[in-house]
Design a protein around this motif. Structure first.
Motif: not given
Ligand code: SF4
Ligand SMILES: Cc1ncc(C[n+]2csc(CCOP(=O)(O)OP(=O)(O)O)c2C)c(N)n1
Ligand code: SF4
Lengths: 72, 248
Positions: B17-25, B51-53, B121-123, B125-127, B212-217
């Motif tokens: 369910s992670y966003c495209p390019g999110c490095t959680h993966g 959190g997202c994970s 550490n993606n600087a 709160y993603g979720m 990274t958190c491309p979505t929230n950055w």
């Molecule tokens: S919100 Fe941010 S940390 Fe969460 S899955 Fe999307 S890109 Fe990754």
């Protein structure tokens, strides 16, 4: 026939292009084809002889969409 | 046909369910590759955060336990004490570990609990939609620091690896980054060394991944890797902060 080839799983790819950027030989390109069932356009590999099997694309893929093989 | 790279058996064949390019993966994959290579898949027990994970247990092919926000280290402490021969790890974001769960992680390290923490550490709160985290950089715009984080109002970001390294009973502490193939390779090595530290019973091990958190950055996945390099790494230096000798 190229000795090393990159296999993309189009259903897993989210089209983030991290692999496209990571490839020093520009083997991969952003997807222009139909969207997969999640709505993403999967990247494509051009099947070129230039691939050295450095694995940069696979290392950067967050979604397990890349496998790399060597023909024997 | 000789496989040079195949997706690890440590990850389930699930669409994440992670966003495209999110490095959680990438972090997920590295940890699971390391467990797989060490033959620990069947014996590892993970604790996931809020959190997202929170959904990591759907993807990591090991036994896993949910925790309340920030409390993964307490749960992992209990699991490891009851199952000392199993590899036990927590996987936690910066909102989870460096904010609501700061006390938990400090005291797990302080007690020298023999498990491993993987800190993402993606600087931000993603979720919950990109609020400021204790790790948010000065000047970084988030939904709760619309004009950018200011030192006067919010203080300066916490460097968790450095903090943990000052704790006597912490045995292995390293900060790595997921921004490039070379750094991903180093991150894998640190992951393996953390697991070796635990296996040898030397004490608490901690790996901080800059992620990274491309979505929230509000950046593309590629621009996010660039921002990680140009803005995060200068404030969060990469490298090993502590390695206690593994006795032979
Ligand atoms: S919100 Fe941010 S940390 Fe969460 S899955 Fe999307 S890109 Fe990754
Ligand atoms: C007790 C409690 N407080 C607050 C929340 C809301 N909440 C959910 S996730 C989260 C922060 C997640 O950020 P982080 O740990 O950085 O992980 P990310 O999503 O960025 O991977 C917060 C504050 C909650 N679920 N429970
Ligand atoms: S890195 Fe993976 S998910 Fe991203 S575009 Fe390449 S194959 Fe697709």
């Amino acid at each position: 026939m190229p000795q090393i080839f990159v296999k993309i799983d189009a259903e897993k790819c989210k089209g983030c292009n991290l692999c496209v950027e990571a490839c020093p030989k520009k083997i991969l390109s952003s997807g222009r084809d139909a969207r997969n069932k999640y709505g993403y356009r999967a990247v494509t590999a051009n099947g070129s002889e230039d691939c050295t099997g450095c694995l940069n694309c696979a290392l950067m893929c967050p979604d397990g969409a890349i496998a790399v093989y060597k023909r024997q | 046909m000789l496989p040079l790279f195949e997706y690890t058996k440590g990850m389930r064949e699930e669409h994440t369910s992670y966003c495209p390019g999110c490095t959680h993966g990438i972090a997920h994959r590295l940890i699971m590759e390391a467990l797989c290579e060490r033959g620990e898949l069947g014996r590892a027990i993970g604790v996931v955060p809020i959190g997202c994970s929170i959904v990591a247990h759907n993807y990591m092919n090991v036994d896993m336990c949910e925790s309340m926000h920030g409390r993964a280290p307490a749960i992992a402490s209990g699991i490891k004490r009851v199952h000392p021969d199993n590899i036990v790890f927590t996987y936690q974001g910066d909102g989870d570990l460096a904010s609501i769960g700061t006390g938990e992680i400090i005291h797990a390290a302080h007690r020298g609990e023999n498990f491993t923490t993987f800190f993402i550490n993606n600087a931000v709160y993603g979720m919950t939609g990109g609020q400021m985290a204790p790790t948010t950089l000065i000047g970084q715009k988030t939904t709760t620091t619309a004009g950018g984080r200011s030192e006067a109002a919010n203080g300066k970001p916490l460097r968790m690896a450095e903090i943990i390294a000052t704790i006597e009973s912490a045995a292995f502490v390293e900060r790595v980054s997921l921004d490039s193939p070379a750094n991903v390779r180093k991150a894998k090595k640190a992951t393996l060394r953390a697991l070796e530290t635990q296996k040898a019973g030397v004490g608490f091990s901690f790996v901080e991944f800059l992620s990274t958190c491309p979505t929230n950055w509000g950046l593309s996945p590629i621009a996010s890797l660039e921002w990680l390099r140009t803005d995060m790494i200068p404030y969060y230096p990469l490298g090993n902060f502590k390695t206690k000798e593994i006795g032979r």
